[in-house]
Design an enzyme around this catalytic site. Structure first.
Site, short mmCIF file in Angstrom:
data_model
loop_
_atom_site.label_atom_id
_atom_site.label_comp_id
_atom_site.label_asym_id
_atom_site.label_seq_id
_atom_site.Cartn_x
_atom_site.Cartn_y
_atom_site.Cartn_z
N LYS A 191 2.82 9.61 8.53
CA LYS A 191 2.04 9.25 9.72
C LYS A 191 2.54 9.80 11.07
CE LYS A 191 -0.80 5.63 7.89
NZ LYS A 191 -0.46 4.99 6.61
N ASP A 215 9.21 2.31 1.80
CA ASP A 215 8.06 3.07 2.28
C ASP A 215 7.90 2.75 3.77
OD1 ASP A 215 5.55 3.91 3.07
OD2 ASP A 215 4.55 3.36 1.20
N PHE A 248 0.86 -1.18 0.00
CA PHE A 248 0.00 0.00 0.00
C PHE A 248 0.89 1.23 0.00
CE2 PHE A 248 -2.35 3.50 1.90
CZ PHE A 248 -3.48 3.50 1.09
C1 LIG Z 1 -0.78 5.28 5.18
C2 LIG Z 1 0.23 4.83 4.20
C3 LIG Z 1 0.49 5.55 3.03
C4 LIG Z 1 -0.33 6.75 2.62
O1 LIG Z 1 -0.20 7.80 3.50
P1 LIG Z 1 -1.23 9.04 3.38
O2 LIG Z 1 -0.71 10.01 4.40
O3 LIG Z 1 -2.58 8.51 3.71
O4 LIG Z 1 -1.15 9.55 2.00
C5 LIG Z 1 1.52 5.13 2.23
N1 LIG Z 1 2.25 4.05 2.52
C6 LIG Z 1 2.02 3.32 3.63
C7 LIG Z 1 2.87 2.13 3.93
C8 LIG Z 1 0.99 3.66 4.50
O5 LIG Z 1 0.72 2.91 5.57
#
Ligand SMILES: *Cc1c(COP(=O)(O)O)cnc(C)c1O
Length: 397
Positions: free
Chosen positions: A253, A224, A139
């Site tokens: 986050k 990520d 994701f």
């Molecule tokens: C939450 C998340 C995102 C997206 O972050 P947003 O601030 O909602 O755009 C991207 N990568 C990972 C692994 C995430 O958990």
């Protein structure tokens, strides 16, 4: 009618239905607790989906925001911003990185990373090397670019065409990755632990092997760490567990302890590809958010947060593993620090709803994995309280 219901009805009229929201109307938070507008208290083991790593409204973050708000809310990235520089120094001093680009969310941080790898590769290897390999069940966000990068069909449905230049391989399978690499490949982008995909931890040695494969062909390795960075796994960054550094890392986050912020951290060699005019963000690294970031990172690094995360992570994992022995519908419990998944062989949605009813916030990913993401400041007593509620629910199934 309760005040909660009044808000829910009003929201129904004016808010897009992009989320399947639970009937909780949030009013106030402190530490591991969240209160709704009717005064009901919840134990928050979701922590804003790994945003509130140092608990709700950490006093040091609140003070930093209050002070900064009274001095300067926003200027522009045409000018130098001291708090942004301080936060970048903290990130570089505590990671593999040399340079930081600030933005406002995880998706934007990944967009920056995807632009960087394309730019770097076009400069080094010509225009045809643009393909990024990502993992199935990954994701990476909700923009057109990041849903294209994400290895899950459900986020893409109805939004075609996708941005070209992505290829997906099973997470944790080094042979599949080697097979997928071709002359057009420029980068590999992975979550060191998959969050939304169901708390998936790769086999030992996988990330090291990925690093070697990338080094052989000058592929940019991007982690990520939007969900698992900033202490969530018990190390400041998840890549530290195996000691395998990426070239680029994305954060968001928990980076500012609640307020919205995103960051791309890169080694100089790669960061150099994004020169003046190639990328930008109006709000990125804004004084207000950067001041919160400096405060939150200071807390994570200096207030025993990582130690507590490791100790409480072990304890919660052990508690959940014990439950597994009692309930045959629990298939597996897995986690690293305080990102823990309990995989069921039944749907988990109703358990989440019942838990909410009884004052415990958790969530469910990919239908069958209950995810526990308490603040890293959580206490043993709070875990015991949560486990009492949770065990009570499983007993009734
Ligand atoms: C939450 C998340 C995102 C997206 O972050 P947003 O601030 O909602 O755009 C991207 N990568 C990972 C692994 C995430 O958990």
């Amino acid at each position: 009618m309760t005040e909660s219901q009044q808000w829910i009805d009003r929201g129904e009229n004016v808010i897009t239905k992009t989320y399947g929201r639970y009937p909780l109307v949030a009013a106030r938070g402190e530490g591991s607790r969240l209160w709704d507008v009717d005064g009901k208290c919840y134990l928050d083991f979701l922590a804003g989906v790994a945003v509130n790593n140092i608990g709700h409204c950490h006093p040091k973050v609140v003070t930093a925001l209050q002070q900064q708000a009274a001095e300067l809310l926003h200027c522009s990235n045409y000018f130098h911003i001291p708090k942004q520089i301080e936060l970048a120094e903290i990130l570089c001093q505590n990671s593999f990185g040399d340079k930081v680009f600030f933005c406002n969310s995880g998706a934007e941080a990944n967009e920056a990373a995807m632009k960087l790898v394309r730019k770097y590769s076009s400069e080094q290897h010509g225009p045809n090397r643009f393909e990024v390999i990502t993992a199935l069940a990954s994701f990476h966000g909700r923009t057109i670019g990041t849903i294209s990068a994400t290895g899950q069909e459900k986020v893409k449905a109805g939004f075609s065409p996708m941005v070209p230049g992505f290829k997906y391989v099973p997470f944790g399978d080094i042979t599949a990755l080697k097979t997928a690499i071709n002359p057009n490949t420029c980068a590999v982008m992975l979550e060191p632990v998959q969050g939304e995909g169901g708390v998936n931890i790769p086999p030992a040695g996988y990330l090291k092997a990925v690093r070697e494969v990338c080094d052989q062909s000058d592929l940019v390795l991007v982690y990520d760490e939007v969900q698992v960075g900033c202490g969530r796994t018990g190390k400041l960054f998840a890549y530290e567990h195996e000691g395998v550094e990426p070239d680029v890392m994305t954060l968001a986050k928990a980076l500012a302890g609640g307020p919205p912020i995103g960051a791309m951290v890169a080694k100089e060699k790669f960061a150099a590809a994004l020169g003046p005019g190639t990328h930008g963000s109006t709000f990125g690294g804004n004084p207000l958010m950067a001041s919160a970031g400096v405060a939150a990172m200071d807390v994570i690094l200096n207030d025993g947060i990582l130690e507590n995360c490791r100790a409480m992570g072990d304890y919660l994992l052990q508690q959940l593993q014990q439950l597994r022995e009692h309930y045959p519908f629990v298939k597996q419990v897995r986690g690293l620090g305080l990102i823990i998944g309990m995989e069921l062989d039944i749907e988990g949605g109703d358990i989440v709803k019942t838990a909410l009813d009884r004052g415990l916030l958790i969530n469910c990913t990919v239908g069958k994995v209950l995810r526990f993401l308490p603040p890293l400041t959580v206490s043993k007593e709070e875990i015991d309280e949560a486990m009492d509620i949770f065990d009570g629910i499983l007993k009734e199934i």
